[in-house]
Design a protein around this motif. Structure first.
Motif, PDB file in Angstrom:
ATOM      1  N   ARG A  18      -8.937  -2.042   3.970  1.00 46.24           N
ATOM      2  CA  ARG A  18      -7.584  -2.383   4.043  1.00 46.24           C
ATOM      3  C   ARG A  18      -6.611  -2.017   2.878  1.00 46.24           C
ATOM      4  O   ARG A  18      -5.708  -2.922   2.478  1.00 46.24           O
ATOM      5  CB  ARG A  18      -7.891  -3.924   3.808  1.00 46.24           C
ATOM      6  N   SER A  78      -3.576   0.469   1.121  1.00 44.11           N
ATOM      7  CA  SER A  78      -2.482   0.712   1.674  1.00 44.11           C
ATOM      8  C   SER A  78      -2.540   2.541   1.705  1.00 44.11           C
ATOM      9  O   SER A  78      -3.565   2.969   1.125  1.00 44.11           O
ATOM     10  CB  SER A  78      -1.468   0.718   0.840  1.00 44.11           C
ATOM     11  N   PRO A 129      -2.469  -1.001   6.657  1.00 47.56           N
ATOM     12  CA  PRO A 129      -1.640  -2.081   6.042  1.00 47.56           C
ATOM     13  C   PRO A 129      -0.082  -1.650   5.492  1.00 47.56           C
ATOM     14  O   PRO A 129       0.696  -2.154   5.784  1.00 47.56           O
ATOM     15  CB  PRO A 129      -2.257  -2.603   4.664  1.00 47.56           C
ATOM     16  N   SER A 130      -0.032  -0.248   5.169  1.00 46.43           N
ATOM     17  CA  SER A 130       1.143   0.236   4.726  1.00 46.43           C
ATOM     18  C   SER A 130       1.070   1.661   4.530  1.00 46.43           C
ATOM     19  O   SER A 130      -0.023   2.164   4.111  1.00 46.43           O
ATOM     20  CB  SER A 130       1.915  -0.334   3.730  1.00 46.43           C
ATOM     21  N   VAL A 131       2.103   2.455   4.758  1.00 47.30           N
ATOM     22  CA  VAL A 131       1.857   3.853   4.795  1.00 47.30           C
ATOM     23  C   VAL A 131       3.254   4.317   4.042  1.00 47.30           C
ATOM     24  O   VAL A 131       4.616   3.999   4.511  1.00 47.30           O
ATOM     25  CB  VAL A 131       1.752   4.652   6.181  1.00 47.30           C
ATOM     26  N   ARG A 132       2.983   5.180   3.077  1.00 44.97           N
ATOM     27  CA  ARG A 132       4.299   5.564   2.353  1.00 44.97           C
ATOM     28  C   ARG A 132       4.209   7.263   2.357  1.00 44.97           C
ATOM     29  O   ARG A 132       2.936   7.798   2.257  1.00 44.97           O
ATOM     30  CB  ARG A 132       4.805   5.069   1.269  1.00 44.97           C
ATOM     31  N   GLN A 173      -5.679   3.832  -3.884  1.00 47.34           N
ATOM     32  CA  GLN A 173      -4.968   3.780  -2.733  1.00 47.34           C
ATOM     33  C   GLN A 173      -5.628   5.065  -1.781  1.00 47.34           C
ATOM     34  O   GLN A 173      -6.141   5.879  -2.056  1.00 47.34           O
ATOM     35  CB  GLN A 173      -3.645   4.179  -2.559  1.00 47.34           C
TER      36      GLN A 173
END
Length: 415
Positions: free
Chosen positions: A180, A182, A258-261, A276
């Protein structure tokens, strides 16, 4: 109204001291740049600005007795440019440290209302009315990436919802979603520097396999002072056109993260590498800071100045074949799977060339391709595999699993 004061000004002493400490933190890992900054602070406070030869001797340990060592000028320009970058997003700030052109001393500007941004660096840009290679490079990279994305939608369809679910449940991808954390997609970027023409403007962009960052360029110019007036950092890098295609292909799989950058590999923060999930997409020569954990204790040796991968167990060297023509081209792709120090997942997808990356992503992002790899790796969470990719033009003809290896997790982060 703006006015300048010396760094030993008593009225603004606390503000100046605080700003000096802030700038030191902003200079980060570049120890030479920080050493130069500290040296100039000390000399500026005593009211004795150094000569160029003193900087060469006191900061860089050079023994030259004349003021013709280009290394000091390179770092002075580098520091001036870095200060402009730092203040570029702080318009209206009340105090600013500056390094005036033609001088080797720092001063404090008090009450500035509008500070210029990084684009105002005088030595980096051609005159306003002249042709700008930098602007052309930025535009070309943007248009190429946009075109590649459009082509990817038409010719490189991403996995469907059902297949993406199966891929996420595979032993290769499952740890990335189970923790979980990022996700950072690290794009393999390649450093470019400028070569100046007769008029002093940047006439072309250069890529040199020996120079991977502006720090490398500074080090090169320190040992090749005759090139100090020829080459210059322009703050540019390029990313292969297949990297955005690869991102598009993996998008359905990463939809549940959960988030992707997305960041260039050379700009992934050290703290993020510890905590991460990291997915690298790029060429084997563009791993940057991810090169060490990818190769430490690995069966495969990656060349930093070519597109070759050597199998240390067999001694065989794998490299891309000739491009163009009617014959298929053979390339290679490396998958490396391991964990960070806080249990974060690393998935390294590196091709020896652009189509090698395409074939690799098509395989690792597809359920059928993953089954073969999972069976070969015996559900190991720390492993690596080498693939052979045959391509012609923009199409992948065949992908074959060549070799696999179980990696020792304890050796991943041990030099």
């Amino acid at each position: 109204m703006n006015h300048s004061v010396r760094l030993d000004n008593g009225e603004h002493a606390q503000l100046i001291d605080n700003e000096i400490e802030r700038i030191r933190e902003c200079l980060g890992r570049s120890s030479k740049l920080r050493d130069l900054f500290d040296y100039l602070v000390d000399r500026s406070r005593t009211g004795t600005p150094p000569r160029e030869v003193e900087i060469s001797q006191d900061v860089f340990g050079r023994t030259t007795q004349a003021g013709d060592d280009g290394g000091a000028r390179v770092y002075i320009h580098r520091l001036r440019k870095r200060l402009e970058e730092i203040y570029g997003d702080r318009r209206g700030a009340g105090l600013r440290l500056t390094l005036p052109l033609g001088e080797y001393r720092l001063i404090a500007e008090i009450g500035s209302a509008d500070f210029p941004g990084p684009e105002s660096a005088p030595l980096l840009l051609a005159p306003r009315r002249q042709f700008s290679w930098r602007a052309l490079a930025i535009a070309a990279v943007g248009l190429t990436a946009a075109f590649a994305l459009v082509v990817s939608l038409l010719l490189w369809p991403a996995p469907g919802v059902r297949e993406a679910t199966q891929v996420r449940q595979s032993e290769i991808w499952k740890p990335l979603f189970a923790n979980r954390k990022s996700v950072i997609i690290a794009e393999g970027d390649h450093y470019l520097f400028g070569e100046k023409g007769a008029g002093g403007e940047v006439s072309r962009l250069v890529r040199d396999y020996r120079i991977h960052s502006r720090e490398d360029l500074d080090a090169y110019l320190l040992s090749h002072s005759s090139d100090a007036a020829r080459y210059i950092d322009v703050g540019q890098s390029y990313i292969p056109t297949t990297v955005p295609r690869a991102q598009q292909y993996l998008a359905p799989i990463l939809a549940r993260a959960p988030s992707v950058r997305v960041l260039p590999a050379t700009q992934v923060p050290a703290a993020a590498m510890l905590s991460q999930n990291i997915i690298y997409l790029g060429l084997s020569s563009g791993l940057g800071p991810l090169s060490a954990p990818t190769t430490s204790g690995s069966r495969f040796e990656l060349s930093t100045d070519s597109d070759q991968i050597r199998d240390k167990r067999t001694g065989r060297v794998y490299g891309a074949g000739p491009s163009g023509g009617a014959s298929p081209r053979r390339q290679y792709g490396l998958v490396s799977l391991f964990f960070g120090k806080e249990g974060n997942r690393y998935i390294i997808l590196a091709g020896t060339s652009e189509m090698g990356l395409v074939g690799l992503v098509e395989t690792i992002g597809a359920y059928d391709g993953l089954r073969e790899l999972s069976n070969a790796l015996h559900s190991s969470g720390t492993a690596e595999a080498l693939y052979e990719v045959d391509s012609q033009g923009a199409g992948v003809l065949a992908v074959r699993l060549v070799a696999t290896n179980q990696r020792d997790q304890q050796r991943v982060w041990t030099p």
